[in-house]
Design a protein around this motif. Sequence first.
Motif, PDB file in Angstrom:
ATOM      1  N   THR A   8     -10.914  -8.760   1.159  1.00 18.26           N
ATOM      2  CA  THR A   8      -9.473  -8.880   1.341  1.00 18.26           C
ATOM      3  C   THR A   8      -9.130  -9.205   2.784  1.00 18.26           C
ATOM      4  O   THR A   8      -8.257 -10.029   3.053  1.00 18.26           O
ATOM      5  CB  THR A   8      -8.773  -7.589   0.905  1.00 18.26           C
ATOM      6  OG1 THR A   8      -9.165  -7.276  -0.429  1.00 18.26           O
ATOM      7  CG2 THR A   8      -7.269  -7.726   0.959  1.00 18.26           C
ATOM      8  N   LEU A  49      -7.109 -12.518   3.399  1.00 17.84           N
ATOM      9  CA  LEU A  49      -5.674 -12.314   3.606  1.00 17.84           C
ATOM     10  C   LEU A  49      -5.314 -11.947   5.034  1.00 17.84           C
ATOM     11  O   LEU A  49      -4.284 -12.355   5.525  1.00 17.84           O
ATOM     12  CB  LEU A  49      -5.192 -11.213   2.645  1.00 17.84           C
ATOM     13  CG  LEU A  49      -3.707 -10.984   2.526  1.00 17.84           C
ATOM     14  CD1 LEU A  49      -3.028 -12.222   1.972  1.00 17.84           C
ATOM     15  CD2 LEU A  49      -3.432  -9.807   1.615  1.00 17.84           C
ATOM     16  N   ASN A 102       0.429  -8.284   6.823  1.00 11.64           N
ATOM     17  CA  ASN A 102       1.394  -7.520   6.051  1.00 11.64           C
ATOM     18  C   ASN A 102       0.639  -6.390   5.343  1.00 11.64           C
ATOM     19  O   ASN A 102      -0.198  -6.635   4.478  1.00 11.64           O
ATOM     20  CB  ASN A 102       2.096  -8.421   5.033  1.00 11.64           C
ATOM     21  CG  ASN A 102       3.243  -7.721   4.337  1.00 11.64           C
ATOM     22  OD1 ASN A 102       3.404  -6.506   4.461  1.00 11.64           O
ATOM     23  ND2 ASN A 102       4.031  -8.481   3.608  1.00 11.64           N
ATOM     24  N   ASP A 119       1.064  -6.130   1.338  1.00 13.37           N
ATOM     25  CA  ASP A 119       0.321  -7.173   0.628  1.00 13.37           C
ATOM     26  C   ASP A 119      -1.179  -6.923   0.714  1.00 13.37           C
ATOM     27  O   ASP A 119      -1.911  -7.149  -0.251  1.00 13.37           O
ATOM     28  CB  ASP A 119       0.638  -8.558   1.199  1.00 13.37           C
ATOM     29  CG  ASP A 119       2.021  -9.035   0.827  1.00 13.37           C
ATOM     30  OD1 ASP A 119       2.610  -8.486  -0.126  1.00 13.37           O
ATOM     31  OD2 ASP A 119       2.514  -9.962   1.500  1.00 13.37           O
ATOM     32  N   SER A 156      -3.511  -6.310  -2.558  1.00 14.71           N
ATOM     33  CA  SER A 156      -4.628  -7.231  -2.778  1.00 14.71           C
ATOM     34  C   SER A 156      -5.961  -6.495  -2.762  1.00 14.71           C
ATOM     35  O   SER A 156      -6.857  -6.785  -3.560  1.00 14.71           O
ATOM     36  CB  SER A 156      -4.607  -8.326  -1.715  1.00 14.71           C
ATOM     37  OG  SER A 156      -5.646  -9.238  -1.933  1.00 14.71           O
TER      38      SER A 156
END
Length: 58
Positions: free
Chosen positions: A10, A14, A18, A21, A25
């Motif tokens: 992750t 990503l 954030n 989020d 995730s």
Amino acid sequence: MESGLAFSTTLNNLGVSNGADFLASWLQTLLTALPFALVLIITVSLTIKPRVERFLKS
């Protein structure tokens, strides 16, 4: 172990820009990987581990 792998996956995909989020995730990645990991652990413990132990005893 799965949670660490899910965390790094992750993080690489990503980032941590954030937090909400990232957490969502990470949880989705963890829940996706967990069944595969359980199947792999059961397979290894029932097939490969006994063979390695027999080989090491001989």
